[in-house]
Design an enzyme around this catalytic site. Structure first.
Site, PDB file in Angstrom:
ATOM      1  N   HIS A  90     -10.269  45.628  70.685  1.00  0.00           N
ATOM      2  CA  HIS A  90     -11.201  45.820  69.559  1.00  0.00           C
ATOM      3  C   HIS A  90     -11.067  47.256  69.051  1.00  0.00           C
ATOM      4  CE1 HIS A  90     -14.852  46.198  67.219  1.00  0.00           C
ATOM      5  NE2 HIS A  90     -14.889  44.875  67.176  1.00  0.00           N
ATOM      6  N   GLU A 160      -8.824  42.004  62.338  1.00  0.00           N
ATOM      7  CA  GLU A 160     -10.008  42.742  61.908  1.00  0.00           C
ATOM      8  C   GLU A 160      -9.594  44.068  61.273  1.00  0.00           C
ATOM      9  OE1 GLU A 160     -13.678  41.524  64.329  1.00  0.00           O
ATOM     10  OE2 GLU A 160     -12.628  42.998  65.528  1.00  0.00           O
TER      11      GLU A 160
HETATM   12  C1  PEP Z   1     -16.584  43.223  64.960  1.00  0.00           C
HETATM   13  O1  PEP Z   1     -16.955  44.337  65.317  1.00  0.00           O
HETATM   14  O2  PEP Z   1     -15.810  42.549  65.649  1.00  0.00           O
HETATM   15  C2  PEP Z   1     -17.073  42.738  63.662  1.00  0.00           C
HETATM   16  C3  PEP Z   1     -16.413  41.770  63.089  1.00  0.00           C
HETATM   17  O3  PEP Z   1     -18.192  43.353  63.169  1.00  0.00           O
HETATM   18  P1  PEP Z   1     -18.938  43.002  61.782  1.00  0.00           P
HETATM   19  O4  PEP Z   1     -19.007  41.516  61.665  1.00  0.00           O
HETATM   20  O5  PEP Z   1     -20.287  43.633  61.937  1.00  0.00           O
HETATM   21  O6  PEP Z   1     -18.130  43.620  60.692  1.00  0.00           O
END
Ligand code: PEP
Length: 247
Positions: A90, A160
């Site tokens: 992450h 992400e």
């Molecule tokens: C995350 O931290 O994995 C994430 C997707 O956060 P958010 O949905 O708050 O952007």
């Protein structure tokens, strides 16, 4: 799959309310394809409240080994806790705790050894995005994190973009779709047994934008931070996912 990443949020009382809300929203529809990653401290509470429903309960991270590593949770402890999946890589672990691709690769290896489903998080910075380096960055992250590891069918990748996490900004869903197709190709080419992983999107998903992502062919679900802290909103997103993906 829709996974809630609670990060360092939650307490015993509010977790109880959250679980009861989820149960009352989902009990007539089933609990398939739902994962929750609470804090280590609350893992057993959530497992005891939800596991019988078939919801997958996972860890947000893991150390590379056990022993003289004060403050760590070892891979065998994760297995002992009946952890179903574990996030690795992450961006908050990469940024705040200095996890690099080599460390993440070691974590990957330990998860495979203990038969815990890895959810490998990858994503580019805003600078890389602006410079058009997203695909190159993702390819390096994937190749370095899975190097030397035997990939299993249950591998999940969470794309992400760092600049989308917790900011309310998101890439265009059709661009995410193209990137997910690229990620699947990279993983498939890197594996002898042609693994095509599920690829989840993460970064400011909420109930208003979820449908725009889930209609895209290569977006297989979502990793959700902020919007997962409210059980009703999280349930709304699961409903949208099922309507569009589980027909
Ligand atoms: C995350 O931290 O994995 C994430 C997707 O956060 P958010 O949905 O708050 O952007």
């Amino acid at each position: 799959m829709i996974i809630a990443n609670w990060k360092a949020n939650g307490d015993i009382e509010s977790n109880k309310i959250w679980c009861n809300q989820l149960i009352s929203r989902m009990s007539d529809k089933g609990f398939k394809s739902i994962g929750i990653a609470p804090s280590y401290i609350h893992f057993n509470q959530i497992k005891n409240m939800l596991k019988n429903n078939g919801i997958e309960i996972g860890f947000q991270d893991i150390d590379i080994e056990g022993g003289a590593r004060t403050g760590s949770i070892s891979p065998s402890m994760a297995a002992d806790s009946e952890c179903s999946f574990c996030l690795i890589g992450h961006s908050e672990r990469r940024e705040i705790f200095n996890d690099d691709n080599d460390t993440i690769s070691k974590k990957y290896k330990m998860l495979a050894k203990h038969h815990i489903k890895p959810v490998l998080c990858i994503g580019e910075s805003f600078e890389d995005f602006q410079a058009g380096k997203t695909e190159k960055k993702l390819q390096t992250q994937i190749e370095e994190c899975i190097q030397g590891n035997i990939l299993s069918e249950n591998l999940i990748i969470a794309y992400e973009p760092v600049w989308a996490i917790g900011t309310g900004n998101t890439p265009k869903p059709k661009d995410v779709n193209t990137i997910h197709e690229f990620i699947k190709d990279v993983v498939q080419s890197a594996t002898e047994n042609n693994i095509v992983p599920q690829v989840l999107y993460g970064g400011s998903v909420n109930k208003n934008n979820a449908a725009d992502f889930f209609v895209q062919q290569n977006i297989d679900g979502a990793l959700i931070g902020g919007a997962s802290l409210n059980a009703d909103i999280f349930s709304d997103i699961i409903d949208i996912y099922r309507r569009l993906r589980e027909r």
